[in-house]
Design a protein around this motif. Structure first.
Motif, short mmCIF file in Angstrom:
data_model
loop_
_atom_site.label_atom_id
_atom_site.label_comp_id
_atom_site.label_asym_id
_atom_site.label_seq_id
_atom_site.Cartn_x
_atom_site.Cartn_y
_atom_site.Cartn_z
N VAL A 93 0.80 -1.22 0.00
CA VAL A 93 0.00 0.00 0.00
C VAL A 93 0.84 1.27 0.00
CG1 VAL A 93 -2.21 -0.71 0.98
CG2 VAL A 93 -0.25 -0.38 2.48
N PHE A 94 2.14 1.16 -0.07
CA PHE A 94 2.99 2.35 0.01
C PHE A 94 3.17 2.92 -1.39
CE2 PHE A 94 6.62 4.98 0.72
CZ PHE A 94 6.53 5.34 2.05
N PRO A 95 2.51 4.07 -1.70
CA PRO A 95 2.63 4.64 -3.04
C PRO A 95 4.02 5.26 -3.24
CG PRO A 95 0.84 5.65 -1.75
CD PRO A 95 1.66 4.84 -0.83
N GLN A 96 4.70 4.89 -4.29
CA GLN A 96 6.09 5.29 -4.46
C GLN A 96 6.28 6.70 -5.01
OE1 GLN A 96 8.78 3.51 -3.32
NE2 GLN A 96 7.13 2.33 -2.39
N ASP A 97 5.21 7.37 -5.44
CA ASP A 97 5.36 8.71 -5.99
C ASP A 97 4.78 9.77 -5.06
OD1 ASP A 97 2.76 7.92 -6.23
OD2 ASP A 97 2.45 8.74 -8.25
N THR A 98 4.80 9.49 -3.76
CA THR A 98 4.15 10.37 -2.79
C THR A 98 5.16 11.01 -1.84
OG1 THR A 98 3.86 8.56 -1.23
CG2 THR A 98 2.08 8.92 -2.82
N ALA A 99 4.64 11.94 -1.04
CA ALA A 99 5.48 12.58 -0.03
C ALA A 99 5.98 11.56 0.99
CB ALA A 99 4.68 13.68 0.68
N LEU A 100 5.17 10.56 1.30
CA LEU A 100 5.61 9.52 2.24
C LEU A 100 6.81 8.77 1.69
CD1 LEU A 100 2.28 8.01 3.63
CD2 LEU A 100 4.20 8.86 4.99
N ARG A 251 -2.53 20.96 6.30
CA ARG A 251 -1.35 20.34 6.90
C ARG A 251 -0.68 19.31 5.99
NH1 ARG A 251 -3.15 19.70 13.31
NH2 ARG A 251 -3.15 21.95 13.74
N CYS A 252 -1.46 18.55 5.24
CA CYS A 252 -0.86 17.56 4.35
C CYS A 252 0.00 18.24 3.30
CB CYS A 252 -1.96 16.73 3.68
SG CYS A 252 -2.76 15.54 4.79
N ALA A 253 -0.54 19.29 2.65
CA ALA A 253 0.22 20.01 1.63
C ALA A 253 1.45 20.69 2.25
CB ALA A 253 -0.67 21.04 0.95
N TYR A 254 1.30 21.17 3.48
CA TYR A 254 2.41 21.87 4.14
C TYR A 254 3.59 20.94 4.39
CZ TYR A 254 4.91 24.30 7.92
OH TYR A 254 5.87 24.88 8.71
N VAL A 255 3.34 19.78 4.99
CA VAL A 255 4.47 18.88 5.29
C VAL A 255 5.02 18.26 4.01
CG1 VAL A 255 3.71 18.43 7.66
CG2 VAL A 255 2.97 16.89 5.82
N CYS A 284 -3.52 11.31 4.68
CA CYS A 284 -3.55 11.58 3.23
C CYS A 284 -2.39 10.85 2.57
CB CYS A 284 -3.45 13.09 2.97
SG CYS A 284 -2.16 13.92 3.97
N PRO A 285 -2.37 9.52 2.61
CA PRO A 285 -1.20 8.76 2.13
C PRO A 285 -0.91 8.95 0.65
CG PRO A 285 -3.07 7.30 2.57
CD PRO A 285 -3.43 8.64 3.13
N GLY A 286 -1.87 9.48 -0.11
CA GLY A 286 -1.63 9.72 -1.53
C GLY A 286 -1.11 11.11 -1.84
#
Length: 305
Positions: A93-100, A251-255, A284-286
């Motif tokens: 479930v870990f999207p590779q093109d994300t901030a995470l 907050r999601c966009a900020y971090v 917001c994992p995406g």
């Protein structure tokens, strides 16, 4: 009680006493129990607390920290707290093109000392002499960002479309609409925030950059936001471990933007900072990193008289 009954009861009493002793021997003290609850050993839990205290007090400003109100982890969510104090990826479930995903690529270290830090280490304030978006366009960086951010900005004649006289700003940090008017007493209502504070950048790797790279960092449109002045002052030099925007929906966009900046300039994150960012992004994992094209400033257009 007859002697025969006392003799029969004696084995039962001895059995019960043995069970009670066994339970007492295996019951952990409160410290060990707390460590199991968090997934950390008592020593690791103590070290993490010390790191968090260092991060929130080691700053060149005195920010007013807002309560983060971060969500608690649960086994039903995509990410769970691991023994190392970070959020472990669930398989598949870990999207590779994300901030995470980008966050996982950043090094994790402690804060470097502030030795040698000054604003001047990042070059002349709002210089146009940089090799990032908006550089060498004939306008200073502050006005570039104001012009990008204001709704229907009024530009000063004779400045080649550079200087913003007035406009309205939808502040991402508070959600309020700010009426901006250029002037000695009013310009501070809208300030330009370095999303990764310059002091935080210094203590997480920027002191190893060249002077030219630091000037680019301080004037990069990716790193800059026009925001409410008092809220920017409250943030000070905090990172995500001790300050997040009051408007929770941003907050999601900020971090994600902080991760993008640190990745671009090769900076690291501290352990408490990484944990705080992960906890935000769990909601917001995406969330993707901002694209350079989405944050670039516009070329000034001269005002016709």
């Amino acid at each position: 009680m007859p002697a025969s009954l006392r003799l029969c009861a004696l084995p039962l009493v001895l059995l019960l006493w043995g069970c009670i002793s066994c339970s007492a021997a295996t019951n952990p003290d409160s410290t060990a129990s707390g460590a199991r609850t968090t997934g950390l050993s008592p020593a690791s839990a103590s070290a993490l607390g010390t790191a968090q205290a260092d991060e929130t007090t080691s700053t060149d400003a005195t920010p007013t920290a807002l309560p983060l109100e971060l969500p608690a982890a649960s086994s039903a969510e995509l990410f769970s707290v691991s023994a190392a104090g970070s959020l472990a990826e669930s398989p598949g479930v870990f999207p590779q093109d994300t901030a995470l995903a980008a966050l996982e690529e950043l090094a994790v270290k402690g804060s470097a000392p502030m030795t040698g830090y000054s604003r001047e280490q990042f070059g002349q304030r709002w210089t146009d002499d940089v090799a990032v978006g908006g550089g060498h366009n004939g306008c200073d960086t502050r006005n570039d960002v104001l012009r990008r951010s204001m709704a229907v900005p009024v530009l000063k004649p004779g400045t080649q479309g550079c200087v913003v006289l007035s406009g309205t700003l939808d502040d991402p940090y508070t959600g309020r609409v700010i009426v901006f008017q250029r002037g000695e007493q009013t310009s501070s209502t809208a300030q330009i925030d370095h999303v990764v504070a310059l002091a935080d950048a210094w203590r997480t790797g920027a002191q190893q950059l060249s002077p030219e790279q630091r000037a680019n960092f301080a004037n990069d449109p990716l790193e800059l936001l026009a925001v409410d002045g008092p809220t920017n002052q409250a943030k000070g030099a905090s990172n995500a471990a001790s300050w997040l925007p009051p408007q929770k929906s941003y907050r999601c966009a900020y971090v994600a933007r902080q991760v993008a900046v640190k990745a671009k300039y090769g900076l690291w994150v501290t352990a408490p900072e990484k944990l705080a960012i992960q906890q935000v992004l769990r909601l917001c994992p995406g969330e993707k990193l901002p694209a350079e094209s989405d944050v670039d400033v516009l070329v000034p257009v001269p005002v016709r008289n």
